[in-house]
Design a protein around this motif. Structure first.
Motif, PDB file in Angstrom:
ATOM      1  N   PHE A  62       1.497  -3.075  -0.630  1.00 18.53           N
ATOM      2  CA  PHE A  62       2.344  -2.968  -1.817  1.00 18.53           C
ATOM      3  C   PHE A  62       2.585  -4.312  -2.471  1.00 18.53           C
ATOM      4  N   GLY A  63       2.725  -4.289  -3.791  1.00 11.34           N
ATOM      5  CA  GLY A  63       3.300  -5.415  -4.488  1.00 11.34           C
ATOM      6  C   GLY A  63       4.801  -5.444  -4.262  1.00 11.34           C
ATOM      7  N   LYS A  64       5.460  -6.480  -4.774  1.00  8.63           N
ATOM      8  CA  LYS A  64       6.883  -6.649  -4.520  1.00  8.63           C
ATOM      9  C   LYS A  64       7.744  -5.795  -5.438  1.00  8.63           C
ATOM     10  N   GLY A  65       7.134  -5.160  -6.404  1.00  9.88           N
ATOM     11  CA  GLY A  65       7.873  -4.266  -7.285  1.00  9.88           C
ATOM     12  C   GLY A  65       8.302  -4.922  -8.580  1.00  9.88           C
ATOM     13  N   THR A  66       8.370  -4.109  -9.629  1.00 12.92           N
ATOM     14  CA  THR A  66       8.839  -4.550 -10.937  1.00 12.92           C
ATOM     15  C   THR A  66       9.912  -3.588 -11.408  1.00 12.92           C
ATOM     16  N   PHE A 101       6.139   0.246  -8.181  1.00 19.81           N
ATOM     17  CA  PHE A 101       5.317  -0.443  -7.205  1.00 19.81           C
ATOM     18  C   PHE A 101       3.845  -0.133  -7.435  1.00 19.81           C
ATOM     19  N   CYS A 102       3.062  -1.192  -7.419  1.00 25.11           N
ATOM     20  CA  CYS A 102       1.616  -1.070  -7.384  1.00 25.11           C
ATOM     21  C   CYS A 102       1.190  -1.167  -5.922  1.00 25.11           C
ATOM     22  N   ALA A 103       0.191  -0.392  -5.531  1.00 20.72           N
ATOM     23  CA  ALA A 103      -0.271  -0.424  -4.144  1.00 20.72           C
ATOM     24  C   ALA A 103      -1.776  -0.236  -4.107  1.00 20.72           C
ATOM     25  N   VAL A 104      -2.390  -0.853  -3.121  1.00 17.80           N
ATOM     26  CA  VAL A 104      -3.827  -0.689  -2.934  1.00 17.80           C
ATOM     27  C   VAL A 104      -4.101  -0.250  -1.498  1.00 17.80           C
ATOM     28  N   ARG A 105      -5.140   0.518  -1.351  1.00 21.79           N
ATOM     29  CA  ARG A 105      -5.580   0.884  -0.018  1.00 21.79           C
ATOM     30  C   ARG A 105      -6.961   0.298   0.197  1.00 21.79           C
ATOM     31  N   PRO A 106      -7.072  -0.678   1.077  1.00 21.95           N
ATOM     32  CA  PRO A 106      -8.400  -1.233   1.346  1.00 21.95           C
ATOM     33  C   PRO A 106      -9.318  -0.155   1.920  1.00 21.95           C
ATOM     34  N   PRO A 107     -10.599  -0.327   1.758  1.00 21.75           N
ATOM     35  CA  PRO A 107     -11.528   0.699   2.258  1.00 21.75           C
ATOM     36  C   PRO A 107     -11.451   0.875   3.767  1.00 21.75           C
ATOM     37  N   LEU A 108     -11.100  -0.202   4.493  1.00 17.72           N
ATOM     38  CA  LEU A 108     -11.093  -0.116   5.947  1.00 17.72           C
ATOM     39  C   LEU A 108      -9.864  -0.801   6.520  1.00 17.72           C
ATOM     40  N   GLY A 109      -9.458  -0.356   7.728  1.00 18.43           N
ATOM     41  CA  GLY A 109      -8.452  -1.091   8.467  1.00 18.43           C
ATOM     42  C   GLY A 109      -7.050  -0.544   8.349  1.00 18.43           C
ATOM     43  N   ALA A 110      -6.235  -0.802   9.384  1.00 19.98           N
ATOM     44  CA  ALA A 110      -4.793  -0.492   9.410  1.00 19.98           C
ATOM     45  C   ALA A 110      -4.515   0.944   9.030  1.00 19.98           C
ATOM     46  N   GLY A 111      -5.358   1.870   9.505  1.00 18.35           N
ATOM     47  CA  GLY A 111      -5.144   3.274   9.182  1.00 18.35           C
ATOM     48  C   GLY A 111      -5.224   3.533   7.707  1.00 18.35           C
ATOM     49  N   THR A 112      -5.851   2.629   7.007  1.00 14.09           N
ATOM     50  CA  THR A 112      -5.898   2.654   5.551  1.00 14.09           C
ATOM     51  C   THR A 112      -4.500   2.829   4.977  1.00 14.09           C
TER      52      THR A 112
END
Lengths: 115, 114
Positions: free
Chosen positions: A105-109, A90-101
């Motif tokens: 996630f992507g859907k997975g490979t 899984f690839c995942a990103v954490r945006p700089p702000l919002g939703a408790g950071t």
């Protein structure tokens, strides 16, 4: 909307060959980027992260990832695949702000390494 | 090093019943998260908590309730279970300091609703 894309549901490689698992993202600002691996019936395990600095990040188990800001990509790589690398990634990103950071996630490979 | 533990690991219940999934972490991490994992969707955030007594909704909160009376525990309750809530549920935690820290995940609860 902020999102992460993993364009391949499955990647098949032969043991000893290099592997690449692709990830692109659409997130405003400068996000933090992560790769996780999941083995059957287990939780996600952290592999590596990109925060800032070198575009090539090294992580656990010989994995590395290449960050490309202009292409908004963060592809996972390994020079020589092992059968034991077979798992869900899984690839995942954490945006700089919002939703408790929290992570997006992507859907997975699914990576399948054949002997 | 116990880390983060989820219980039960497997649960089968019927529609309309209440069920609570437990999550316990030993690191005193400030942030805790609940995700559900479904084929074709990856992981989606249900609820998160920044500290004891502070919780907030994620992407898919409907039908779920959380509480966090103690830092180490973050239970997830399905008040009236529906078949669409059949899924694998993961709890995660993270330090408050520095948003670049990774989340740490439990091994999940596989929930089947008949």
């Amino acid at each position: 909307a902020q999102s992460v894309a993993q364009p391949e549901d499955q990647v098949n490689v032969a043991e000893g060959n290099p592997l690449t698992v692709k990830c692109t993202y659409s997130v405003s600002g400068n996000p933090y980027l992560f790769w996780y691996v999941q083995y059957p019936n287990r939780g996600l395990q952290f592999l590596l992260k990109y925060i800032t600095g070198d575009n090539l990040v090294k992580g656990s188990y010989g994995f590395e990832a290449e960050f490309n800001k202009s292409q908004t990509s963060f592809h996972l790589k390994k020079p020589s695949a092992l059968v034991s690398d077979s798992a869900l990634y899984f690839c995942a990103v954490r945006p700089p702000l919002g939703a408790g950071t929290a992570l997006i996630f992507g859907k997975g490979t699914t990576l399948s390494v054949s002997s | 090093d116990a880390g983060i533990t989820q219980s039960p690991r497997y649960k089968i219940t019927e529609t309309g019943r209440q069920v609570t999934l437990m999550c316990h972490q030993t690191w005193s991490h400030s942030y805790m998260f609940w995700y559900r994992q479904d084929l074709g969707h990856g992981l989606r955030l249900i609820y998160y908590s920044a500290a004891a007594d502070i919780t907030d909704k994620g992407e898919v909160p409907d039908g779920y309730v959380v509480s966090r009376s103690k830092t180490e525990n973050f239970p997830l309750t399905l008040e009236s279970a529906t078949r669409s809530q059949t899924s694998v549920y993961f709890c995660a935690s993270r330090k408050r300091e520095a948003g670049n820290q990774p989340q740490h995940f439990g091994d999940g609860t596989r929930l089947s609703i008949l």
